[in-house]
Write a protein that holds these residues in place. Sequence first.
Motif, PDB file in Angstrom:
ATOM      1  N   LYS A  45       0.774  -1.083   0.164  1.00  0.00           N
ATOM      2  CA  LYS A  45      -0.154  -0.075   0.024  1.00  0.00           C
ATOM      3  C   LYS A  45       0.934   1.373  -0.172  1.00  0.00           C
ATOM      4  O   LYS A  45       0.380   2.316  -0.375  1.00  0.00           O
ATOM      5  CB  LYS A  45      -1.008   0.085   1.141  1.00  0.00           C
ATOM      6  CG  LYS A  45      -1.907  -1.345   1.302  1.00  0.00           C
ATOM      7  CD  LYS A  45      -2.831  -1.132   2.465  1.00  0.00           C
ATOM      8  CE  LYS A  45      -3.839  -2.374   2.635  1.00  0.00           C
ATOM      9  NZ  LYS A  45      -4.517  -2.243   3.872  1.00  0.00           N
ATOM     10  N   GLY A  46       2.149   0.907   0.463  1.00  0.00           N
ATOM     11  CA  GLY A  46       3.058   2.176   0.330  1.00  0.00           C
ATOM     12  C   GLY A  46       3.278   2.732   1.802  1.00  0.00           C
ATOM     13  O   GLY A  46       4.080   3.590   2.047  1.00  0.00           O
ATOM     14  N   THR A  47       2.566   2.120   2.699  1.00  0.00           N
ATOM     15  CA  THR A  47       2.574   2.546   4.148  1.00  0.00           C
ATOM     16  C   THR A  47       3.309   1.688   5.149  1.00  0.00           C
ATOM     17  O   THR A  47       3.648   1.828   6.206  1.00  0.00           O
ATOM     18  CB  THR A  47       1.353   3.000   4.726  1.00  0.00           C
ATOM     19  OG1 THR A  47       0.666   1.729   4.822  1.00  0.00           O
ATOM     20  CG2 THR A  47       0.458   4.118   3.919  1.00  0.00           C
ATOM     21  N   GLU A  48       3.617   0.464   4.552  1.00  0.00           N
ATOM     22  CA  GLU A  48       4.469  -0.471   5.343  1.00  0.00           C
ATOM     23  C   GLU A  48       5.813  -0.223   5.788  1.00  0.00           C
ATOM     24  O   GLU A  48       6.280   0.766   5.133  1.00  0.00           O
ATOM     25  CB  GLU A  48       4.312  -1.834   4.600  1.00  0.00           C
ATOM     26  CG  GLU A  48       3.002  -2.383   4.399  1.00  0.00           C
ATOM     27  CD  GLU A  48       2.182  -1.957   2.987  1.00  0.00           C
ATOM     28  OE1 GLU A  48       1.376  -2.393   2.630  1.00  0.00           O
ATOM     29  OE2 GLU A  48       2.838  -0.885   2.483  1.00  0.00           O
ATOM     30  N   LYS A  49       6.294  -0.720   6.685  1.00  0.00           N
ATOM     31  CA  LYS A  49       7.677  -0.445   7.193  1.00  0.00           C
ATOM     32  C   LYS A  49       8.682  -1.381   6.679  1.00  0.00           C
ATOM     33  O   LYS A  49       9.754  -0.951   6.620  1.00  0.00           O
ATOM     34  CB  LYS A  49       7.738  -0.785   9.024  1.00  0.00           C
ATOM     35  CG  LYS A  49       6.935   0.229   9.688  1.00  0.00           C
ATOM     36  CD  LYS A  49       7.045   0.188  11.015  1.00  0.00           C
ATOM     37  CE  LYS A  49       6.448   1.323  11.707  1.00  0.00           C
ATOM     38  NZ  LYS A  49       6.428   1.127  13.282  1.00  0.00           N
ATOM     39  N   SER A  50       8.342  -2.571   5.960  1.00  0.00           N
ATOM     40  CA  SER A  50       9.171  -3.225   5.434  1.00  0.00           C
ATOM     41  C   SER A  50       8.510  -4.026   4.386  1.00  0.00           C
ATOM     42  O   SER A  50       7.165  -4.262   4.095  1.00  0.00           O
ATOM     43  CB  SER A  50       9.656  -4.195   6.486  1.00  0.00           C
ATOM     44  OG  SER A  50       8.747  -5.179   6.984  1.00  0.00           O
ATOM     45  N   LEU A  51       9.182  -4.595   3.355  1.00  0.00           N
ATOM     46  CA  LEU A  51       8.760  -5.122   2.112  1.00  0.00           C
ATOM     47  C   LEU A  51       8.086  -6.586   2.411  1.00  0.00           C
ATOM     48  O   LEU A  51       6.971  -6.892   2.037  1.00  0.00           O
ATOM     49  CB  LEU A  51       9.607  -5.215   0.947  1.00  0.00           C
ATOM     50  CG  LEU A  51       9.156  -5.677  -0.229  1.00  0.00           C
ATOM     51  CD1 LEU A  51       8.481  -4.942  -1.034  1.00  0.00           C
ATOM     52  CD2 LEU A  51      10.482  -6.035  -1.111  1.00  0.00           C
ATOM     53  N   VAL A  52       8.685  -7.317   3.440  1.00  0.00           N
ATOM     54  CA  VAL A  52       7.990  -8.741   3.615  1.00  0.00           C
ATOM     55  C   VAL A  52       6.664  -8.475   4.397  1.00  0.00           C
ATOM     56  O   VAL A  52       5.930  -9.483   4.660  1.00  0.00           O
ATOM     57  CB  VAL A  52       8.984  -9.393   4.895  1.00  0.00           C
ATOM     58  CG1 VAL A  52      10.232  -9.503   4.026  1.00  0.00           C
ATOM     59  CG2 VAL A  52       9.248  -8.523   6.064  1.00  0.00           C
ATOM     60  N   THR A  53       6.389  -7.352   4.927  1.00  0.00           N
ATOM     61  CA  THR A  53       5.033  -7.254   5.508  1.00  0.00           C
ATOM     62  C   THR A  53       3.882  -6.762   4.540  1.00  0.00           C
ATOM     63  O   THR A  53       2.724  -6.822   4.921  1.00  0.00           O
ATOM     64  CB  THR A  53       4.926  -6.080   6.611  1.00  0.00           C
ATOM     65  OG1 THR A  53       5.308  -4.823   6.243  1.00  0.00           O
ATOM     66  CG2 THR A  53       6.095  -6.389   7.714  1.00  0.00           C
ATOM     67  N   CYS A  54       4.385  -6.661   3.173  1.00  0.00           N
ATOM     68  CA  CYS A  54       3.422  -6.244   2.343  1.00  0.00           C
ATOM     69  C   CYS A  54       2.614  -7.693   1.869  1.00  0.00           C
ATOM     70  O   CYS A  54       3.107  -8.774   1.734  1.00  0.00           O
ATOM     71  CB  CYS A  54       4.004  -5.751   1.094  1.00  0.00           C
ATOM     72  SG  CYS A  54       4.600  -4.115   1.357  1.00  0.00           S
TER      73      CYS A  54
END
Length: 425
Positions: free
Chosen positions: A87-96
């Motif tokens: 979404k663009g608001t996540e802190k890290s890529l693995v949480t997307c």
Amino acid sequence: RYNIDSSSSVLCVLSESVRLVDGDGFCSGRLEVKTHQSWSRVCETDFDRQDAEVVCRELGCGTPLTLQGALFGEGTNSFGSKEFQCKGTEKSLVTCSTSSRKKLTCTHGSAVGLTCTGPDEVRLVDEGSRCNGTVEVFHREQWKKVSAGQWTENEAAVVCRRLACGTQVASSITESATDKTGENVQISCKGSESSLQECTVLSVSDPGYVIQVLCSGVLEQPTILMSVPIRVSVGLQSSTVFRNHSFTITCITRPQLPGGSFHLKLPWTNRSHTQTAVNHSASFFFPAANDSHQGNYSCVYENQVEIQESAYKPGRIYISFFYHNFSSESELLFLTITDSSLPAAFIRILIVIFLLLISSLLIFLVFKKCSHISRSSNRSSGEAAVRYENIELVSLQNVQNMMERRSGELLEPHTDMEREEEEEE
């Protein structure tokens, strides 16, 4: 004195799960994602601007500047099978959120290349390494060098911590290349801050001397590799070796410092094997694998370097020398020991068959040699007999000719007497 060559590309290590490689700095390069202890490339069809915003933020590199496939080469790692849906608001890529790719659409030139705006507050420049160089701070929309006035170990500690470069090793001063009418900044920290935004940053009109910082994380991560005579399974993070077979583990580092040594950490003891680095590498040979060899291995590269440190105080420059032991450890390599896929009894049968074949071949060669010698002997005897018969025939012919000539001589006088009698009559 240290002279660290970091002309090669730098890997960003601010995250354990994403990195940018083969770029001009640690905030640009080909995107790679770590899953199941291995790195994979990302296909540009699986990645968009919102995903890039998360990566740049996770790496502490600001916001995306350019996003383009194959901008930093193709690389050798395989493509991942996931499509990112950030979404663009996540802190890290693995949480997307992710989804499996429906079909293979990654072709040559489709590896994601990403350039971020850069660290949002501090960087080290002029030495070709993100962990060694002249300190610059992003202040009032510009990159500015840091004045040596009021600089202490506290400020150096914050800089190294913010860049994920370990701890501060040394600070040195150098004359500013900035025009005397230019403007640098002055920083004051307590040493416990996580970023320079928590420190006091002031502009100063007289640049004077500026600061260079050397951090402990200046060495790049070494590489660990394994080779075996009979290839079973060799990967980047795991390998398999047959029991009682030999194997070799090799440690390699980039040519940043001359000399140094490698320590191979072993799974069955707290001690390690040590070898001097030759051409920036060292190999450790194991003649026969057994169960104790199974486990995690890692290479630690160490190098002791003489450091020159200088400090500025009003009216004077203080210089000191000391030694520092730099070190860097590779990723873990897990080794599995397994039995051969062929049963021991079957192997023994194969050995017996092989020995029988060798014996049969030797017997055949000996028999062939003896037959050749026998034929040669018979041929020589036959030729001698023919020559002997020819000699006998020649001798008999000569005797016969001699007898005929002798008989002719005996008959000639009688013929003469008869001729005289006929004349008298």
